[in-house]
Design a protein around this motif. Structure first.
Motif, PDB file in Angstrom:
ATOM      1  N   VAL A 102       0.844  -1.190   0.000  1.00  0.00           N
ATOM      2  CA  VAL A 102       0.000   0.000   0.000  1.00  0.00           C
ATOM      3  C   VAL A 102       0.881   1.242   0.000  1.00  0.00           C
ATOM      4  CG1 VAL A 102      -1.842  -1.187   1.249  1.00  0.00           C
ATOM      5  CG2 VAL A 102      -0.110   0.082   2.537  1.00  0.00           C
ATOM      6  N   TRP A 103       0.259   2.382  -0.256  1.00  0.00           N
ATOM      7  CA  TRP A 103       0.962   3.665  -0.193  1.00  0.00           C
ATOM      8  C   TRP A 103       0.470   4.434   1.013  1.00  0.00           C
ATOM      9  CZ3 TRP A 103       4.710   5.933  -3.393  1.00  0.00           C
ATOM     10  CH2 TRP A 103       5.122   5.144  -4.470  1.00  0.00           C
ATOM     11  N   THR A 104       1.417   4.962   1.785  1.00  0.00           N
ATOM     12  CA  THR A 104       1.075   5.743   2.964  1.00  0.00           C
ATOM     13  C   THR A 104       2.229   6.685   3.275  1.00  0.00           C
ATOM     14  OG1 THR A 104       0.305   5.627   5.268  1.00  0.00           O
ATOM     15  CG2 THR A 104       2.037   4.089   4.619  1.00  0.00           C
ATOM     16  N   TRP A 105       1.968   7.604   4.210  1.00  0.00           N
ATOM     17  CA  TRP A 105       3.001   8.559   4.624  1.00  0.00           C
ATOM     18  C   TRP A 105       3.912   7.882   5.652  1.00  0.00           C
ATOM     19  CZ3 TRP A 105       4.047  13.233   2.605  1.00  0.00           C
ATOM     20  CH2 TRP A 105       4.916  14.074   3.291  1.00  0.00           C
ATOM     21  N   VAL A 106       5.216   7.864   5.367  1.00  0.00           N
ATOM     22  CA  VAL A 106       6.188   7.228   6.256  1.00  0.00           C
ATOM     23  C   VAL A 106       7.029   8.312   6.931  1.00  0.00           C
ATOM     24  CG1 VAL A 106       8.154   5.678   6.413  1.00  0.00           C
ATOM     25  CG2 VAL A 106       6.286   5.151   4.840  1.00  0.00           C
ATOM     26  N   PRO A 107       6.928   8.470   8.257  1.00  0.00           N
ATOM     27  CA  PRO A 107       7.730   9.473   8.950  1.00  0.00           C
ATOM     28  C   PRO A 107       9.220   9.137   8.888  1.00  0.00           C
ATOM     29  CG  PRO A 107       5.883   8.743  10.311  1.00  0.00           C
ATOM     30  CD  PRO A 107       5.984   7.797   9.171  1.00  0.00           C
TER      31      PRO A 107
END
Length: 206
Positions: A102-107
């Protein structure tokens, strides 16, 4: 006698005309000083240096500690620590499941208030959050990584440029399901088993 009276009356008329003519003149308005563009009756605008806000060219203030990173619905709780259970349960139901990319925001690891949108392989769940491993297209074969820091994954539809990908094992991300941007693809069971073996070897997962 008459001529003297006529002269006196003429002088009085002349004096009256001069007096009345002076009283009817409009007073001269004071013109603004040179260099001033302020209209009469208006207060001048404050100097630019006194205005609030960010100065031109200055960087925006960084978020306070604990503030949500850009792209996240809540503050990032930190990377997952401890022992988890590997799951492979992809399902074509529109919901993010372990075994899917999946695509998500990675800190960023060094600053949780900043980060980047990138593909992540979901490998499990804990306490209402999905657990995932970041994918990278950078080749780490010749750097000074540990032997179990990365697992070669190959190509997949998550990368439109068809680049080879690796799974990063040294960070286990905790992901709020609400922060999933989109599903990239389902990873086949054979390659997922290779990642699961890496997780068990490095972190003692079940």
């Amino acid at each position: 006698m008459a001529s003297t009276l006529d002269r006196v009356l003429g002088l009085l008329r002349s004096a009256a005309e001069v007096f009345l003519g002076t009283s009817k003149r409009t007073p001269t308005r004071q013109r603004p000083r040179s260099g001033s563009s302020t209209a009469p009756g208006r207060r001048p605008a404050p100097p630019a240096s006194t205005k609030t806000g960010t100065r031109p060219g200055a960087s925006a203030p960084r978020p306070a500690p604990g503030a949500p990173a850009t792209g996240l619905s809540s503050p990032y709780p930190g990377d997952f620590q401890g022992t988890g259970t590997v799951r492979y349960a992809p399902a074509p139901d529109g919901n993010p499941d372990p075994g899917e990319v999946v695509w998500t925001w990675v800190p960023y690891e060094e600053d949780y208030t900043r980060g980047k949108d990138r593909p992540v392989l979901l490998v499990g769940a804990a306490k209402g959050r999905l657990l995932g491993l970041m994918l990278t297209s950078k080749d780490h074969s010749n750097d000074h990584r540990g032997d179990n820091d990365y697992v070669d994954l190959g190509t997949g539809p998550w990368d439109k440029q068809g680049r080879e990908s690796e799974v990063k094992l040294d960070r286990i991300l905790q992901i709020d399901p609400r922060d999933i941007r989109r599903e990239g693809s389902v990873l086949d069971a054979r390659r997922f088993d290779t990642v699961a073996t890496g997780l068990r070897s490095r972190h003692g997962w079940r």
